[in-house]
Design an enzyme around this catalytic site. Structure first.
Site, PDB file in Angstrom:
ATOM      1  N   TYR A 296       0.829  -1.205   0.000  1.00  0.00           N
ATOM      2  CA  TYR A 296       0.000   0.000   0.000  1.00  0.00           C
ATOM      3  C   TYR A 296       0.865   1.257   0.000  1.00  0.00           C
ATOM      4  O   TYR A 296       0.653   2.165  -0.809  1.00  0.00           O
ATOM      5  CB  TYR A 296      -0.926  -0.016   1.221  1.00  0.00           C
ATOM      6  CG  TYR A 296      -1.961   1.079   1.226  1.00  0.00           C
ATOM      7  CD1 TYR A 296      -3.124   0.963   0.476  1.00  0.00           C
ATOM      8  CD2 TYR A 296      -1.787   2.233   1.982  1.00  0.00           C
ATOM      9  CE1 TYR A 296      -4.086   1.966   0.478  1.00  0.00           C
ATOM     10  CE2 TYR A 296      -2.740   3.241   1.996  1.00  0.00           C
ATOM     11  CZ  TYR A 296      -3.896   3.095   1.245  1.00  0.00           C
ATOM     12  OH  TYR A 296      -4.839   4.093   1.239  1.00  0.00           O
TER      13      TYR A 296
ATOM     14  N   LYS B  93       0.977   4.017  -3.070  1.00  0.00           N
ATOM     15  CA  LYS B  93       0.545   5.399  -2.877  1.00  0.00           C
ATOM     16  C   LYS B  93       1.707   6.380  -3.054  1.00  0.00           C
ATOM     17  O   LYS B  93       1.523   7.505  -3.546  1.00  0.00           O
ATOM     18  CB  LYS B  93      -0.103   5.571  -1.508  1.00  0.00           C
ATOM     19  CG  LYS B  93      -1.422   4.802  -1.356  1.00  0.00           C
ATOM     20  CD  LYS B  93      -2.458   5.208  -2.383  1.00  0.00           C
ATOM     21  CE  LYS B  93      -3.810   4.565  -2.118  1.00  0.00           C
ATOM     22  NZ  LYS B  93      -4.855   5.000  -3.076  1.00  0.00           N
TER      23      LYS B  93
END
Length: 253
Positions: free
Chosen positions: A158, A162
């Site tokens: 993640y 991002k």
């Protein structure tokens, strides 16, 4: 406040049928934009569009699309343009988080997070931007995360996705600045959404988050609405390539 109006504009929000995405769609519709929301579940997309129409009176379209499939993405963009006659605003919101220690992280989970969070915004922009170039106007808002700027354990995929999305935002901004297209990233901190229920329902994890939030609480989805409307409006025409963190003060500590 009339400068924030989006009358005559059309917006596409991926993953716009729940959580932050649905809040973004509501905010743009209330400002006057026609909105299209997507889900892999056609029924879910249609129900979300019906809710938006009933609440705001604006035009709303529910589109079934898998944003990891470029063919479906192209069909999605054409459906929006065919329905509304234009496509002015793209919010790349669809995302996924799979939490595992690095040594337990399987390749399939890693690829799913990267494809959904990073590759999909790239593909969606490729499908949408040609329409924006014809108009010489566009607003792209990539929903990144404060975890694109800082790290937490068990979020390797993640955080990586991002962080990559923030960098992709900057490259997009540079490439399309001369075509009247702005590209910015919004980096939310902990917001009370479906995606974060697993953390909020874990007393130990929830306490960890609250202890790192100077405001002492999780964010409410509607607290992002003003920024989203601003970035979608004509007033944000001089702002591009930015990554705006809204995190209750977490990263200020």
């Amino acid at each position: 406040m009339s400068d924030f109006r989006l009358d005559g504009k059309a917006a596409l929000i991926t993953g716009g049928c729940q959580g932050l995405g649905l809040e973004f769609a509501r905010a743009l519709a209330k400002a006057g934009a026609a909105v299209a929301v997507t889900s892999r579940d056609e029924g879910k997309a249609q129900r979300a569009a019906e809710t938006i129409r009933a609440e705001t009176g604006s035009g709303a379209l529910g589109v079934a699309a898998d944003v990891t499939d470029y063919g479906q993405i192209q069909a999605m963009a054409e459906s929006v343009v065919g329905t509304f006659g234009r496509l002015d605003i793209l919010i790349n919101n669809a995302g996924i988080n799979i939490r595992k220690p690095i040594l337990d992280y399987d390749e399939e989970s890693w690829d799913l997070v990267q494809t959904t969070n990073l590759k999909a915004p790239f593909l969606c922009a490729k499908a949408v931007v040609p329409h924006m170039i014809k108009q010489q106007f566009g607003r792209i808002i990539n929903i990144a995360s404060m975890l694109g700027t800082i790290a937490l354990p068990e979020r390797a995929a993640y955080c990586s996705s991002k962080g990559g999305l923030i960098q992709l935002t900057k490259v997009m901004a540079l490439e399309w600045a001369q075509q009247g297209i702005t590209v910015n990233a919004v980096c939310p901190g902990p917001f009370a959404t479906e995606l974060n229920q697993v953390v909020m329902n874990n007393p130990e994890a929830n306490r960890f988050f609250l202890d790192h939030l100077p405001v002492g609480r999780w964010g409410k989805p509607e607290e992002l609405s003003g920024l989203i409307v601003y970035l979608a409006s004509d007033l944000s025409s001089f702002m591009t390539g930015s990554a705006i963190v809204i995190d209750g003060g977490w990263t200020a500590d």
